[in-house]
Design a protein around this motif. Structure first.
Motif, PDB file in Angstrom:
ATOM      1  N   MET A   1     -75.480  12.009-131.352  1.00 18.12           N
ATOM      2  CA  MET A   1     -74.466  11.100-131.301  1.00 18.12           C
ATOM      3  C   MET A   1     -74.876   9.642-131.047  1.00 18.12           C
ATOM      4  O   MET A   1     -75.684   9.259-130.003  1.00 18.12           O
ATOM      5  N   LYS A   2     -74.114   8.731-131.536  1.00 19.34           N
ATOM      6  CA  LYS A   2     -74.480   7.398-131.407  1.00 19.34           C
ATOM      7  C   LYS A   2     -73.298   6.634-130.646  1.00 19.34           C
ATOM      8  O   LYS A   2     -72.193   6.816-130.703  1.00 19.34           O
ATOM      9  N   LEU A   3     -73.590   5.889-129.549  1.00 17.60           N
ATOM     10  CA  LEU A   3     -72.558   5.092-128.640  1.00 17.60           C
ATOM     11  C   LEU A   3     -72.765   3.671-128.716  1.00 17.60           C
ATOM     12  O   LEU A   3     -74.179   3.148-128.541  1.00 17.60           O
ATOM     13  N   ARG A   4     -71.864   2.826-128.984  1.00 19.37           N
ATOM     14  CA  ARG A   4     -72.008   1.473-128.825  1.00 19.37           C
ATOM     15  C   ARG A   4     -71.054   0.748-128.326  1.00 19.37           C
ATOM     16  O   ARG A   4     -69.731   1.104-128.433  1.00 19.37           O
ATOM     17  N   ILE A   5     -71.161   0.085-127.314  1.00 24.27           N
ATOM     18  CA  ILE A   5     -69.985  -0.692-126.619  1.00 24.27           C
ATOM     19  C   ILE A   5     -70.445  -2.389-126.638  1.00 24.27           C
ATOM     20  O   ILE A   5     -71.478  -2.636-126.480  1.00 24.27           O
ATOM     21  N   ILE A   6     -69.330  -2.788-127.097  1.00 27.34           N
ATOM     22  CA  ILE A   6     -69.519  -4.221-127.655  1.00 27.34           C
ATOM     23  C   ILE A   6     -68.482  -4.994-127.180  1.00 27.34           C
ATOM     24  O   ILE A   6     -67.561  -4.598-126.706  1.00 27.34           O
ATOM     25  N   THR A   7     -68.895  -6.466-126.703  1.00 20.33           N
ATOM     26  CA  THR A   7     -68.047  -7.318-126.222  1.00 20.33           C
ATOM     27  C   THR A   7     -67.861  -8.634-127.183  1.00 20.33           C
ATOM     28  O   THR A   7     -68.753  -8.424-128.036  1.00 20.33           O
ATOM     29  N   PRO A   8     -67.127  -9.496-127.210  1.00 20.96           N
ATOM     30  CA  PRO A   8     -67.001 -10.551-128.067  1.00 20.96           C
ATOM     31  C   PRO A   8     -68.533 -11.277-128.266  1.00 20.96           C
ATOM     32  O   PRO A   8     -68.899 -12.013-129.218  1.00 20.96           O
ATOM     33  N   LEU A   9     -69.249 -11.280-127.341  1.00 21.09           N
ATOM     34  CA  LEU A   9     -70.293 -12.182-127.303  1.00 21.09           C
ATOM     35  C   LEU A   9     -71.918 -11.042-127.273  1.00 21.09           C
ATOM     36  O   LEU A   9     -72.909 -11.767-127.077  1.00 21.09           O
ATOM     37  N   SER A  10     -71.790  -9.954-127.109  1.00 20.89           N
ATOM     38  CA  SER A  10     -72.880  -9.196-126.948  1.00 20.89           C
ATOM     39  C   SER A  10     -72.721  -7.540-127.235  1.00 20.89           C
ATOM     40  O   SER A  10     -71.559  -7.387-127.349  1.00 20.89           O
ATOM     41  N   VAL A  11     -73.941  -7.134-127.362  1.00 13.32           N
ATOM     42  CA  VAL A  11     -73.753  -5.690-127.509  1.00 13.32           C
ATOM     43  C   VAL A  11     -74.535  -4.954-126.117  1.00 13.32           C
ATOM     44  O   VAL A  11     -75.899  -4.790-126.261  1.00 13.32           O
ATOM     45  N   PRO A  12     -73.650  -4.758-125.209  1.00 14.74           N
ATOM     46  CA  PRO A  12     -74.864  -4.312-123.738  1.00 14.74           C
ATOM     47  C   PRO A  12     -75.077  -2.937-123.963  1.00 14.74           C
ATOM     48  O   PRO A  12     -76.371  -2.704-123.118  1.00 14.74           O
ATOM     49  N   GLU A  14     -76.294   0.269-126.916  1.00 15.61           N
ATOM     50  CA  GLU A  14     -76.233   0.718-128.208  1.00 15.61           C
ATOM     51  C   GLU A  14     -77.396   1.807-128.184  1.00 15.61           C
ATOM     52  O   GLU A  14     -78.530   1.463-128.166  1.00 15.61           O
ATOM     53  N   GLU A  15     -76.972   3.022-128.135  1.00 12.55           N
ATOM     54  CA  GLU A  15     -77.980   3.999-128.004  1.00 12.55           C
ATOM     55  C   GLU A  15     -77.679   5.306-128.899  1.00 12.55           C
ATOM     56  O   GLU A  15     -76.721   5.424-129.289  1.00 12.55           O
ATOM     57  N   VAL A  16     -78.589   6.137-129.371  1.00 13.52           N
ATOM     58  CA  VAL A  16     -78.318   7.252-130.321  1.00 13.52           C
ATOM     59  C   VAL A  16     -78.854   8.331-129.250  1.00 13.52           C
ATOM     60  O   VAL A  16     -79.634   7.957-128.252  1.00 13.52           O
ATOM     61  N   GLY A  17     -78.702   9.643-129.583  1.00 17.63           N
ATOM     62  CA  GLY A  17     -79.277  10.904-128.946  1.00 17.63           C
ATOM     63  C   GLY A  17     -78.290  11.003-127.920  1.00 17.63           C
ATOM     64  O   GLY A  17     -78.854  11.567-126.877  1.00 17.63           O
ATOM     65  N   ILE A  18     -77.005  10.708-127.934  1.00 14.62           N
ATOM     66  CA  ILE A  18     -76.090  10.854-126.743  1.00 14.62           C
ATOM     67  C   ILE A  18     -75.497  12.486-127.018  1.00 14.62           C
ATOM     68  O   ILE A  18     -75.171  12.743-128.146  1.00 14.62           O
ATOM     69  N   VAL A  19     -75.340  13.160-125.998  1.00 12.26           N
ATOM     70  CA  VAL A  19     -74.903  14.316-126.066  1.00 12.26           C
ATOM     71  C   VAL A  19     -73.457  14.358-125.649  1.00 12.26           C
ATOM     72  O   VAL A  19     -72.659  15.333-126.467  1.00 12.26           O
ATOM     73  N   SER A  20     -72.985  13.727-124.636  1.00  5.52           N
ATOM     74  CA  SER A  20     -71.552  13.438-124.254  1.00  5.52           C
ATOM     75  C   SER A  20     -71.038  12.114-123.754  1.00  5.52           C
ATOM     76  O   SER A  20     -72.174  11.507-123.263  1.00  5.52           O
ATOM     77  N   VAL A  21     -69.985  11.857-124.037  1.00  5.86           N
ATOM     78  CA  VAL A  21     -69.468  10.350-123.438  1.00  5.86           C
ATOM     79  C   VAL A  21     -68.152  10.833-122.562  1.00  5.86           C
ATOM     80  O   VAL A  21     -67.329  11.744-122.985  1.00  5.86           O
ATOM     81  N   ARG A  22     -67.776  10.354-121.493  1.00  6.00           N
ATOM     82  CA  ARG A  22     -66.627  10.328-120.764  1.00  6.00           C
ATOM     83  C   ARG A  22     -66.004   9.046-120.547  1.00  6.00           C
ATOM     84  O   ARG A  22     -66.804   7.931-120.369  1.00  6.00           O
TER      85      ARG A  22
END
Length: 138
Positions: A1-12, A14-22
């Motif tokens: 799974m790929k996780l990406r958290i973005i703000t208007p000015l950056s991408v703090p 960005e990871e792949v190989g994620i098993v779970s997100v809460r």
């Protein structure tokens, strides 16, 4: 799974190989695993946590945002105005406090600059409106 958290000015984050997100929305906390149904939800201020394939847990404080799950749970995107990532909860708390202190200082500096601009504009207008005619644009 790929996780990406973005703000208007950056991408703090960005990871792949994620098993779970809460995360947490208005209905409460929830988890996302590979194969999850597509989803769109509005997050409340929360700490998003995720587990990598190597078993390590990571965190990111977000202040509201929109979470989207797509591609049958293969992709999780979070769009937020503010995000503060951290390796563990203890350091995350400190990082969030520092973030808000910096933001408060920037706000104070912006207010001082704004007042200075307003005063300069008032002086300019007052100078142009002097009754003796000096400073008036003709």
């Amino acid at each position: 799974m790929k996780l990406r958290i973005i703000t208007p000015l950056s991408v703090p984050v960005e990871e792949v190989g994620i098993v779970s997100v809460r995360a947490e929305d208005e209905s409460g906390g929830f988890g996302i695993l590979q194969g999850a149904a597509d989803l769109l939800t509005s997050l409340v201020p929360t700490v998003v946590s995720w587990k990598r394939q190597d078993g390590t847990q990571h965190y990111c404080a977000v202040r509201h945002g929109e979470l989207t799950v797509s591609n049958r749970g293969d992709k999780v995107d979070i769009a937020t105005r503010e995000a503060v990532p951290g390796a563990d909860l203890a350091t995350l708390g400190t990082l969030v406090q520092e973030h808000f202190r910096e933001k408060e200082d920037l706000g104070k500096n912006a207010n001082v600059a704004s007042v200075g601009l307003q005063l300069a504009a008032i002086r300019l207008i007052a100078g142009r409106l002097r009754p003796d005619g000096h400073g008036m644009v003709q």
